[in-house]
Scaffold this motif. Sequence first.
Motif, PDB file in Angstrom:
ATOM      1  N   GLY A   1     -22.325 -15.066  37.416  1.00 13.83           N
ATOM      2  CA  GLY A   1     -22.796 -14.103  36.447  1.00 13.83           C
ATOM      3  C   GLY A   1     -21.724 -13.498  35.566  1.00 13.83           C
ATOM      4  O   GLY A   1     -22.015 -12.601  34.772  1.00 13.83           O
ATOM      5  N   ILE A   2     -20.493 -13.993  35.684  1.00  9.18           N
ATOM      6  CA  ILE A   2     -19.367 -13.431  34.924  1.00  9.18           C
ATOM      7  C   ILE A   2     -18.778 -14.520  34.033  1.00  9.18           C
ATOM      8  O   ILE A   2     -18.526 -15.642  34.477  1.00  9.18           O
ATOM      9  CB  ILE A   2     -18.278 -12.887  35.866  1.00  9.18           C
ATOM     10  N   HIS A   3     -18.557 -14.189  32.772  1.00  9.13           N
ATOM     11  CA  HIS A   3     -17.988 -15.141  31.826  1.00  9.13           C
ATOM     12  C   HIS A   3     -16.488 -15.319  32.084  1.00  9.13           C
ATOM     13  O   HIS A   3     -15.792 -14.349  32.434  1.00  9.13           O
ATOM     14  CB  HIS A   3     -18.212 -14.657  30.397  1.00  9.13           C
ATOM     15  N   PRO A   4     -15.957 -16.543  31.934  1.00 16.91           N
ATOM     16  CA  PRO A   4     -14.517 -16.769  32.173  1.00 16.91           C
ATOM     17  C   PRO A   4     -13.579 -15.942  31.297  1.00 16.91           C
ATOM     18  O   PRO A   4     -12.425 -15.701  31.660  1.00 16.91           O
ATOM     19  CB  PRO A   4     -14.349 -18.267  31.866  1.00 16.91           C
ATOM     20  N   ILE A   5     -14.058 -15.474  30.121  1.00 16.43           N
ATOM     21  CA  ILE A   5     -13.160 -14.699  29.262  1.00 16.43           C
ATOM     22  C   ILE A   5     -12.951 -13.279  29.776  1.00 16.43           C
ATOM     23  O   ILE A   5     -12.048 -12.577  29.296  1.00 16.43           O
ATOM     24  CB  ILE A   5     -13.665 -14.657  27.803  1.00 16.43           C
ATOM     25  N   THR A   6     -13.767 -12.841  30.731  1.00 19.47           N
ATOM     26  CA  THR A   6     -13.632 -11.470  31.242  1.00 19.47           C
ATOM     27  C   THR A   6     -12.262 -11.231  31.876  1.00 19.47           C
ATOM     28  O   THR A   6     -11.580 -10.263  31.520  1.00 19.47           O
ATOM     29  CB  THR A   6     -14.776 -11.149  32.220  1.00 19.47           C
ATOM     30  N   PRO A   7     -11.804 -12.074  32.813  1.00 21.30           N
ATOM     31  CA  PRO A   7     -10.439 -11.873  33.320  1.00 21.30           C
ATOM     32  C   PRO A   7      -9.374 -12.093  32.247  1.00 21.30           C
ATOM     33  O   PRO A   7      -8.314 -11.465  32.284  1.00 21.30           O
ATOM     34  CB  PRO A   7     -10.310 -12.899  34.453  1.00 21.30           C
TER      35      PRO A   7
ATOM     36  N   VAL B   1     -20.776 -16.301  20.688  1.00 20.39           N
ATOM     37  CA  VAL B   1     -21.285 -17.336  19.787  1.00 20.39           C
ATOM     38  C   VAL B   1     -21.065 -18.753  20.311  1.00 20.39           C
ATOM     39  O   VAL B   1     -21.443 -19.716  19.651  1.00 20.39           O
ATOM     40  CB  VAL B   1     -20.643 -17.204  18.383  1.00 20.39           C
ATOM     41  N   THR B   2     -20.462 -18.884  21.495  1.00 26.40           N
ATOM     42  CA  THR B   2     -20.216 -20.213  22.058  1.00 26.40           C
ATOM     43  C   THR B   2     -21.243 -20.526  23.142  1.00 26.40           C
ATOM     44  O   THR B   2     -22.117 -19.720  23.446  1.00 26.40           O
ATOM     45  CB  THR B   2     -18.792 -20.301  22.634  1.00 26.40           C
ATOM     46  N   VAL B   3     -21.120 -21.699  23.723  1.00 26.39           N
ATOM     47  CA  VAL B   3     -22.066 -22.171  24.740  1.00 26.39           C
ATOM     48  C   VAL B   3     -22.067 -21.215  25.935  1.00 26.39           C
ATOM     49  O   VAL B   3     -20.997 -20.819  26.419  1.00 26.39           O
ATOM     50  CB  VAL B   3     -21.679 -23.587  25.210  1.00 26.39           C
ATOM     51  N   PRO B   4     -23.248 -20.809  26.416  1.00 26.98           N
ATOM     52  CA  PRO B   4     -23.317 -19.890  27.566  1.00 26.98           C
ATOM     53  C   PRO B   4     -22.644 -20.472  28.804  1.00 26.98           C
ATOM     54  O   PRO B   4     -22.980 -21.569  29.248  1.00 26.98           O
ATOM     55  CB  PRO B   4     -24.821 -19.714  27.795  1.00 26.98           C
ATOM     56  N   VAL B   5     -21.692 -19.738  29.330  1.00 25.57           N
ATOM     57  CA  VAL B   5     -20.979 -20.144  30.544  1.00 25.57           C
ATOM     58  C   VAL B   5     -20.834 -18.911  31.425  1.00 25.57           C
ATOM     59  O   VAL B   5     -20.472 -17.836  30.936  1.00 25.57           O
ATOM     60  CB  VAL B   5     -19.577 -20.711  30.223  1.00 25.57           C
ATOM     61  N   ALA B   6     -21.124 -19.050  32.714  1.00 23.00           N
ATOM     62  CA  ALA B   6     -20.967 -17.928  33.631  1.00 23.00           C
ATOM     63  C   ALA B   6     -20.716 -18.452  35.041  1.00 23.00           C
ATOM     64  O   ALA B   6     -21.339 -19.429  35.471  1.00 23.00           O
ATOM     65  CB  ALA B   6     -22.196 -17.031  33.603  1.00 23.00           C
ATOM     66  N   VAL B   7     -19.797 -17.822  35.726  1.00 26.47           N
ATOM     67  CA  VAL B   7     -19.514 -18.123  37.129  1.00 26.47           C
ATOM     68  C   VAL B   7     -19.842 -16.870  37.925  1.00 26.47           C
ATOM     69  O   VAL B   7     -19.206 -15.826  37.752  1.00 26.47           O
ATOM     70  CB  VAL B   7     -18.035 -18.514  37.327  1.00 26.47           C
TER      71      VAL B   7
ATOM     72  N   ILE C   1     -23.248 -10.776  30.140  1.00 23.86           N
ATOM     73  CA  ILE C   1     -23.802  -9.844  29.157  1.00 23.86           C
ATOM     74  C   ILE C   1     -23.545 -10.307  27.733  1.00 23.86           C
ATOM     75  O   ILE C   1     -24.278  -9.949  26.804  1.00 23.86           O
ATOM     76  CB  ILE C   1     -23.225  -8.422  29.376  1.00 23.86           C
ATOM     77  N   TYR C   2     -22.526 -11.148  27.532  1.00 27.94           N
ATOM     78  CA  TYR C   2     -22.227 -11.640  26.180  1.00 27.94           C
ATOM     79  C   TYR C   2     -23.372 -12.469  25.614  1.00 27.94           C
ATOM     80  O   TYR C   2     -23.538 -12.570  24.399  1.00 27.94           O
ATOM     81  CB  TYR C   2     -20.954 -12.488  26.184  1.00 27.94           C
ATOM     82  N   HIS C   3     -24.155 -13.081  26.494  1.00 28.87           N
ATOM     83  CA  HIS C   3     -25.247 -13.950  26.050  1.00 28.87           C
ATOM     84  C   HIS C   3     -26.588 -13.222  26.021  1.00 28.87           C
ATOM     85  O   HIS C   3     -27.614 -13.845  25.733  1.00 28.87           O
ATOM     86  CB  HIS C   3     -25.347 -15.165  26.976  1.00 28.87           C
TER      87      HIS C   3
ATOM     88  N   ALA D   1     -15.327  -6.180  29.653  1.00 25.50           N
ATOM     89  CA  ALA D   1     -15.126  -6.876  30.918  1.00 25.50           C
ATOM     90  C   ALA D   1     -15.899  -6.196  32.044  1.00 25.50           C
ATOM     91  O   ALA D   1     -16.556  -6.861  32.863  1.00 25.50           O
ATOM     92  CB  ALA D   1     -13.631  -6.926  31.246  1.00 25.50           C
ATOM     93  N   ALA D   2     -15.827  -4.852  32.097  1.00 28.93           N
ATOM     94  CA  ALA D   2     -16.533  -4.119  33.146  1.00 28.93           C
ATOM     95  C   ALA D   2     -18.047  -4.284  33.013  1.00 28.93           C
ATOM     96  O   ALA D   2     -18.764  -4.436  34.015  1.00 28.93           O
ATOM     97  CB  ALA D   2     -16.145  -2.641  33.086  1.00 28.93           C
ATOM     98  N   ALA D   3     -18.553  -4.261  31.781  1.00 30.57           N
ATOM     99  CA  ALA D   3     -19.987  -4.415  31.558  1.00 30.57           C
ATOM    100  C   ALA D   3     -20.461  -5.807  31.966  1.00 30.57           C
ATOM    101  O   ALA D   3     -21.572  -5.969  32.503  1.00 30.57           O
ATOM    102  CB  ALA D   3     -20.321  -4.146  30.091  1.00 30.57           C
ATOM    103  N   ASP D   4     -19.638  -6.814  31.738  1.00 35.86           N
ATOM    104  CA  ASP D   4     -19.999  -8.185  32.116  1.00 35.86           C
ATOM    105  C   ASP D   4     -20.126  -8.301  33.631  1.00 35.86           C
ATOM    106  O   ASP D   4     -21.004  -8.994  34.140  1.00 35.86           O
ATOM    107  CB  ASP D   4     -18.946  -9.160  31.584  1.00 35.86           C
ATOM    108  N   ILE D   5     -19.250  -7.604  34.342  1.00 36.81           N
ATOM    109  CA  ILE D   5     -19.303  -7.622  35.807  1.00 36.81           C
ATOM    110  C   ILE D   5     -20.515  -6.833  36.310  1.00 36.81           C
ATOM    111  O   ILE D   5     -21.190  -7.235  37.259  1.00 36.81           O
ATOM    112  CB  ILE D   5     -18.007  -7.039  36.395  1.00 36.81           C
TER     113      ILE D   5
END
Length: 341
Positions: free
Chosen positions: A136-142, A128-134, A283-285, A272-276
């Motif tokens: 292709g991976i969101h910072p919350i994954t680690p 629900v927050t602003v799309p962020v990806a490094v 994938i959250y977005h 986390a695995a799905a985001d990678i």
Amino acid sequence: MFSTLGSSIVVFAIAAVIIAVTGVRLAQLADELADRTGWGEALMGGLFLAGITSLPDFAATLTAAVDGYAALAMGNVMGSLAVNLVFLCIGDIFYRKANLEHAAATSPNLIQAALFIGLLVIPLLAMVTVPVAVLGIHPITPLLVCSYILGYRLVQSSQYRPMWIPRRTSQTVVDQPDQAGNDNQRAGLRLWLVFALLALLIATSGWALMNAAETIASETALSESAVGTLFTAFFTSLPELVTTIAAVRYGALTLAVSNILGTNCFNILVFAAADIAYRDGSIYHAIGTPQLAWGLLTILMTAILLLGFICRERDGIGRIGFESFLILLLYAAAATITLLA
């Protein structure tokens, strides 16, 4: 094998049966290993058994994520989290002596329930927050992975050095590991080997199940969200259902409860695995309101379960606790809305 609707339905059914049958044997092995190692049912159920029974969800969600089915992937894991709590309520129905949450109240189970709520909030915030990806991976994954590891350090600490102990009643079933047989290392090694082979079988079945589900979703009028949240989530979670019922029948109540809560905590790592694995950004977005709604529903259901652990009602509606009754009611309502949407 997955090219037609008919063959996919057959594969789906066979994989579901394999998952169910394997789950019964896993419960037996986990209970025996909990006694043989002296680790106790809470850690054995929350870590090892939970990890194994989560493999179908893991394999199925990763398969969908790699193939670009974001709604199917996240619907599967969200639906699994919710239906696992329903399976715990079914275990409560099978245990007729008292409310299951009353009999199996332990410090590790309380911490696992609270930990799961905290872990699930993290990916929901990313949605629900602003799309962020490094890359292709969101910072919350680690962050999810680190939070899971730190959380289970707390669970382990509460197992060996509990700072809170529930009041023991005549209905309380205490987990007391049997140290007999620890000296037979060959037998212990054989148990671990069988455990690993069953894990491989159950993971392969999960992969086949999701490949079949992708064809079913594309060849029928059902949406990816409905197929993932209700159907694949139910069948990939069959190990949790059969291991919970089996553990209740064996009298391993702590193992039954910790398996469900531990599986839900472990399934957060599937996010986390799905985001990678998902390569079209984070994938959250890429998912919508239905998956978010199921996540919020699961938090509500877990909070109700936590209240049940604390209140420890001995008998309730239909000889189950109020928490089981409310969870079953909420899930039935949400499933009906999803099918009609």
